[in-house]
Design an enzyme around this catalytic site. Sequence first.
Site, PDB file in Angstrom:
ATOM      1  CB  CYS A  73      -0.865  -0.035   1.258  1.00 19.22           C
ATOM      2  SG  CYS A  73      -1.905   1.412   1.507  1.00 19.22           S
ATOM      3  CB  CYS A 183      -3.130   3.842  -5.473  1.00 19.55           C
ATOM      4  SG  CYS A 183      -4.406   2.969  -4.552  1.00 19.55           S
TER       5      CYS A 183
END
Length: 259
Positions: A73, A183
């Site tokens: 992440c 992302c």
Amino acid sequence: MSKQPIGIFDSGVGGTSIWKEIQLLLPNENTIYLADSSNAPYGTKTKQQIIDLSIRNTQFLLNKGSKLIVVACNTATTNAIKMLRSTFDVPFIGIEPAIKPASLNTYTKAVGILATKGTLSSELFHTTTNLYSNGINVIEQVGDGIVELIESGKIHSEEMEALLKGYLQPMIDANIDYLVLGCTHYPYLMPLLLQILPKSVKIIDSGAAVARQTKAILHQHHLLNTEPSKTSYDFYTTGTPQVMESLLGEDYKVQHISL
Ligand code: DGL
């Protein structure tokens, strides 16, 4: 110790794009994946909230015996990896937007970056961008709403297409030749991105680089599982399993947990 699993976490299902790269490159490794989908998105949370959730996720993976943690992440890496490394005694691999290769290779001197608010406002992202983007027009765009749509199973929806068109048009107008996906949810948008962007724009995501780095660090710590055996892949989510199962395919089951 080398037979212990690699622990991987993300705010949700996006980090499975990293898990896929790790599984391809390291087929002998056992893995445990945690999607904290009930708290997604992380990108709109404060730095302290992201740190607290990342510590809790790491604790869960360590309790399951993880030998190394992959923070799959960008938002958690850019806000919390420093704290994680100083709190826990295992190796951590993180993921950051690949602004460096884009800036070094751009011909038009314009690159686009799509990421969460939490990533784009982080100190780590600013430091990297300042280091490599001298003389380059970096067009930053917060991908508000994208993670929420992916988490609710609406990857290929009209809403998603409209959202992406709005985010990418200013980049197209600025003549970018690289788009950096900041992302881990965004690689799942590849078909739509290819449809919207001009053919001359190259899309960079860091998934394969993270897998290579994981291999290098396991090797360095003598933790690589070199014995081929039946590998176990465990998937957990704090949300509902269906979306993740549809991304992974029917061979994999996802268990719901409350943390
Ligand atoms: N996959 C996460 C990332 O790479 C999404 C963050 C979020 O939940 O907002 O940043």
